[in-house]
Design an enzyme around this catalytic site. Structure first.
Site, PDB file in Angstrom:
ATOM      1  N   ASP A   1      60.880 122.061  81.500  1.00  0.00           N
ATOM      2  CA  ASP A   1      60.372 122.843  80.363  1.00  0.00           C
ATOM      3  C   ASP A   1      61.439 123.843  79.904  1.00  0.00           C
ATOM      4  OD1 ASP A   1      60.215 124.741  82.363  1.00  0.00           O
ATOM      5  OD2 ASP A   1      58.185 125.420  81.842  1.00  0.00           O
ATOM      6  N   SER A   2      62.593 123.845  80.612  1.00  0.00           N
ATOM      7  CA  SER A   2      63.769 124.552  80.102  1.00  0.00           C
ATOM      8  C   SER A   2      64.157 124.012  78.727  1.00  0.00           C
ATOM      9  CB  SER A   2      64.939 124.405  81.079  1.00  0.00           C
ATOM     10  OG  SER A   2      65.163 123.041  81.393  1.00  0.00           O
TER      11      SER A   2
ATOM     12  N   ASP B   1      58.234 118.007  84.157  1.00  0.00           N
ATOM     13  CA  ASP B   1      57.900 119.399  84.441  1.00  0.00           C
ATOM     14  C   ASP B   1      56.638 119.743  83.648  1.00  0.00           C
ATOM     15  OD1 ASP B   1      58.468 121.800  85.659  1.00  0.00           O
ATOM     16  OD2 ASP B   1      60.034 122.405  84.222  1.00  0.00           O
TER      17      ASP B   1
ATOM     18  N   LYS C   1      56.389 118.075  88.311  1.00  0.00           N
ATOM     19  CA  LYS C   1      56.742 119.334  88.987  1.00  0.00           C
ATOM     20  C   LYS C   1      55.842 120.436  88.459  1.00  0.00           C
ATOM     21  CE  LYS C   1      60.580 121.877  88.051  1.00  0.00           C
ATOM     22  NZ  LYS C   1      59.987 123.186  87.667  1.00  0.00           N
TER      23      LYS C   1
ATOM     24  N   GLU D   1      55.296 124.690  88.611  1.00  0.00           N
ATOM     25  CA  GLU D   1      55.685 126.028  89.086  1.00  0.00           C
ATOM     26  C   GLU D   1      54.557 126.490  90.007  1.00  0.00           C
ATOM     27  OE1 GLU D   1      57.068 128.826  86.191  1.00  0.00           O
ATOM     28  OE2 GLU D   1      58.580 127.440  85.422  1.00  0.00           O
TER      29      GLU D   1
ATOM     30  N   GLU E   1      64.360 128.544  93.290  1.00  0.00           N
ATOM     31  CA  GLU E   1      65.152 129.097  92.193  1.00  0.00           C
ATOM     32  C   GLU E   1      65.441 130.584  92.387  1.00  0.00           C
ATOM     33  OE1 GLU E   1      63.901 127.988  88.244  1.00  0.00           O
ATOM     34  OE2 GLU E   1      65.257 129.430  87.281  1.00  0.00           O
TER      35      GLU E   1
END
Ligand code: KIV
Ligand code: NA
EC number: 2.1.2.11
Length: 269
Positions: A42-43, A81, A111, A113, A179
């Site tokens: 999602d970057s 993500d 993925k 968070e 991270e």
């Protein structure tokens, strides 16, 4: 077809390489180089969609990009993500949203968070055949609470990350992104769990490394301090576009080789 087992077999044997991609052409380049995992991060919010952070990225945007990357990649494991609020609020909706990435778009895994709220969800997803990668430390979807600074610099938060890593492993997570945390904490988490850890700004003792594609190739306008630029694609693109503009303005382009004429069209006017 790559599976999460192949990835787990690499842990501790050889470093795992993971890189983001957001479109089919980039995915095919990255895949051809032999990278192990392609993350449709999602970057993309910052990297290619022009947002200031990842929060505005929608599920439909992610789905579209995951489909493109899955079509462009042959060998790498493709991980989708899950964007802000597409998971976590409601279990059934979370499962449908994650499942869509595999069922409709061709991802191999998702993925999330992670935090205390994703332990049960990770277990449910894994039971249903949706491999789930965890992500601890700096989780940019929480930027409004944490900023982008290094996380877990104190003992209490470090212990919490260690505990959450264990809980997500027990829940079935197949790998764990760490991270922007201290290298000695990442090393201890890597020791504590059997699943592969993949670091970004987390030192050299993780089982693998991940970076954002646009940072790696030098396409980003700015990048975080823990990223490394391995090329100057921004400069290359600017040079090519400059040359194109010069060629059009000077009349060099298009040349005869770029054009064709038809005899019977000569006397229309
Ligand atoms: O969105 C992303 O690119 C990520 C990686 C940096 C782990 O979450
Ligand atoms: Na992300």
């Amino acid at each position: 077809m790559p599976t999460v087992r192949d990835l787990q077999a690499m842990a501790g044997e050889e470093p795992i390489t993971m890189l983001t991609a957001y479109d089919a052409v980039t995915a095919s380049i990255v895949d051809d180089t032999g990278v192990d995992v392609i993350l449709v991060g999602d970057s993309m919010g910052n990297a290619v969609l022009g947002h200031d952070d990842t929060l505005p990225v929608t599920l439909d945007e992610m789905a579209s990009r995951v489909g493109a990357v899955a079509r462009g990649a042959d060998d790498a494991l493709v991980v989708a993500d899950m964007p802000f609020l597409s998971f976590g609020a409601n279990e059934s909706e979370s499962i449908q949203n994650c499942g869509r990435m595999l069922k409709e778009e061709g991802a191999n895994a998702v993925k999330l968070e992670s935090g205390p709220h994703t332990v049960e969800l990770t277990e449910r997803l894994t039971e249903l055949g949706i491999p789930t990668m965890a992500h601890l430390g700096l989780t940019p979807q929480s930027v409004n609470q944490t900023g982008y600074t290094r996380q877990a610099t104190g003992r209490e938060e470090a212990e919490e990350i260690l505990e959450l890593a264990r809980e997500h492993e027990a829940a079935g997570a197949f790998a764990l992104v760490l991270e922007h945390i201290p290298a000695n904490l990442a090393a201890q988490v890597t020791e504590a769990v059997d699943i592969p850890t993949i670091g970004i700004g987390a030192g050299g003792d993780c089982d693998g490394q991940v970076l954002v594609f646009t940072d790696v190739v030098g396409l980003s306008e700015s990048s975080p301090p823990f990223a490394e630029q391995f090329g100057d694609v921004r400069g290359e693109v600017a040079d090519a576009v400059d040359e194109y503009i010069d060629a059009v303005e000077s009349g060099e382009f298009p040349a005869e080789s770029h054009s064709h004429t038809e005899g019977e069209l000569d006397d229309l006017y």
